[in-house]
Write a protein that holds these residues in place. Structure first.
Motif, PDB file in Angstrom:
ATOM      1  N   ILE A 197       0.984  -1.777   0.136  1.00  0.00           N
ATOM      2  CA  ILE A 197      -0.231  -0.213  -0.118  1.00  0.00           C
ATOM      3  C   ILE A 197       0.970   1.173  -0.004  1.00  0.00           C
ATOM      4  O   ILE A 197       0.272   2.742  -0.767  1.00  0.00           O
ATOM      5  CB  ILE A 197      -1.085  -0.274   1.383  1.00  0.00           C
ATOM      6  N   ASN A 198       2.071   1.170   0.904  1.00  0.00           N
ATOM      7  CA  ASN A 198       3.346   2.517   0.482  1.00  0.00           C
ATOM      8  C   ASN A 198       3.750   2.528  -0.539  1.00  0.00           C
ATOM      9  O   ASN A 198       3.332   4.019  -1.368  1.00  0.00           O
ATOM     10  CB  ASN A 198       3.801   2.244   2.197  1.00  0.00           C
ATOM     11  N   ALA A 199       4.189   0.912  -1.477  1.00  0.00           N
ATOM     12  CA  ALA A 199       4.698   1.576  -2.369  1.00  0.00           C
ATOM     13  C   ALA A 199       3.733   2.117  -3.377  1.00  0.00           C
ATOM     14  O   ALA A 199       4.287   2.770  -4.743  1.00  0.00           O
ATOM     15  CB  ALA A 199       4.983  -0.426  -2.590  1.00  0.00           C
ATOM     16  N   GLY A 213      -0.030   4.824  -0.684  1.00  0.00           N
ATOM     17  CA  GLY A 213      -0.520   5.426   0.576  1.00  0.00           C
ATOM     18  C   GLY A 213      -2.127   5.173   0.329  1.00  0.00           C
ATOM     19  O   GLY A 213      -2.823   4.538  -0.299  1.00  0.00           O
ATOM     20  N   VAL A 214      -2.472   6.110   1.410  1.00  0.00           N
ATOM     21  CA  VAL A 214      -4.036   5.647   1.500  1.00  0.00           C
ATOM     22  C   VAL A 214      -4.725   7.350   1.689  1.00  0.00           C
ATOM     23  O   VAL A 214      -4.030   8.434   2.693  1.00  0.00           O
ATOM     24  CB  VAL A 214      -4.734   4.978   3.253  1.00  0.00           C
ATOM     25  N   LEU A 215      -4.727   7.789   0.896  1.00  0.00           N
ATOM     26  CA  LEU A 215      -5.104   9.737   0.642  1.00  0.00           C
ATOM     27  C   LEU A 215      -3.907  10.443   0.636  1.00  0.00           C
ATOM     28  O   LEU A 215      -4.129  11.058   1.355  1.00  0.00           O
ATOM     29  CB  LEU A 215      -5.950   9.822   1.918  1.00  0.00           C
ATOM     30  N   GLY A 216      -2.883   9.697   0.432  1.00  0.00           N
ATOM     31  CA  GLY A 216      -1.497  10.245   0.338  1.00  0.00           C
ATOM     32  C   GLY A 216      -0.712   9.907   1.257  1.00  0.00           C
ATOM     33  O   GLY A 216       0.529  10.681   1.008  1.00  0.00           O
ATOM     34  N   ARG A 217      -1.000   9.413   2.238  1.00  0.00           N
ATOM     35  CA  ARG A 217      -0.162   8.968   3.378  1.00  0.00           C
ATOM     36  C   ARG A 217       0.250   7.616   3.407  1.00  0.00           C
ATOM     37  O   ARG A 217      -1.047   6.778   3.225  1.00  0.00           O
ATOM     38  CB  ARG A 217      -0.924   9.835   4.858  1.00  0.00           C
ATOM     39  N   GLN A 218       1.853   7.925   3.675  1.00  0.00           N
ATOM     40  CA  GLN A 218       2.004   6.637   4.083  1.00  0.00           C
ATOM     41  C   GLN A 218       1.283   6.069   5.352  1.00  0.00           C
ATOM     42  O   GLN A 218       0.715   6.639   7.038  1.00  0.00           O
ATOM     43  CB  GLN A 218       3.707   6.889   4.815  1.00  0.00           C
ATOM     44  N   LEU A 219       0.939   4.259   5.185  1.00  0.00           N
ATOM     45  CA  LEU A 219       1.298   3.775   6.967  1.00  0.00           C
ATOM     46  C   LEU A 219       1.824   2.763   7.577  1.00  0.00           C
ATOM     47  O   LEU A 219       3.150   2.780   6.874  1.00  0.00           O
ATOM     48  CB  LEU A 219       0.124   2.470   6.570  1.00  0.00           C
ATOM     49  N   GLU A 220       2.292   2.812   9.182  1.00  0.00           N
ATOM     50  CA  GLU A 220       3.261   3.390  10.274  1.00  0.00           C
ATOM     51  C   GLU A 220       2.494   2.024  10.648  1.00  0.00           C
ATOM     52  O   GLU A 220       1.981   1.879  11.116  1.00  0.00           O
ATOM     53  CB  GLU A 220       3.274   3.933  10.835  1.00  0.00           C
ATOM     54  N   PRO A 221       2.943   0.863  10.004  1.00  0.00           N
ATOM     55  CA  PRO A 221       2.070  -0.275  11.523  1.00  0.00           C
ATOM     56  C   PRO A 221       3.360  -0.090  12.663  1.00  0.00           C
ATOM     57  O   PRO A 221       4.588   0.045  12.644  1.00  0.00           O
ATOM     58  CB  PRO A 221       3.174  -1.715  10.493  1.00  0.00           C
TER      59      PRO A 221
END
Length: 81
Positions: A65-67, A70-78
């Motif tokens: 998803i980050n590659a 992301g989601v709505l232009g924002r990266q996901l941080e696990p």
């Protein structure tokens, strides 16, 4: 029109009017950092044997998803706990 019908109609129209005013899905300008996503799987003990693959799958999915932006232009941080 009966009184009960009038009250139902008035209540529904009032609720819809209020719902239209609430900023439920609008993103705030301050929300520009990463979106934290909790990965809650066992890291030790007997359940860790079967849940390691689930944790790895979740991390791979977040990486994909980050590659792709992301989601709505924002990266996901696990956040692995």
């Amino acid at each position: 029109m009966k009184r009960r019908s009038l009250l139902k109609f008035g209540s529904m129209s009032g609720a819809l009017a209020i719902a239209g005013q609430l900023p439920i899905s609008k993103a705030h300008a301050a929300d520009t950092g990463p979106i934290k996503v909790g990965v809650l799987h066992s890291l030790s003990g007997t359940m860790a044997i079967s849940e390691t693959s689930l944790k790895d799958t979740a991390l791979m999915t977040i990486a994909q998803i980050n590659a792709s932006g992301g989601v709505l232009g924002r990266q996901l941080e696990p956040v692995v706990v």
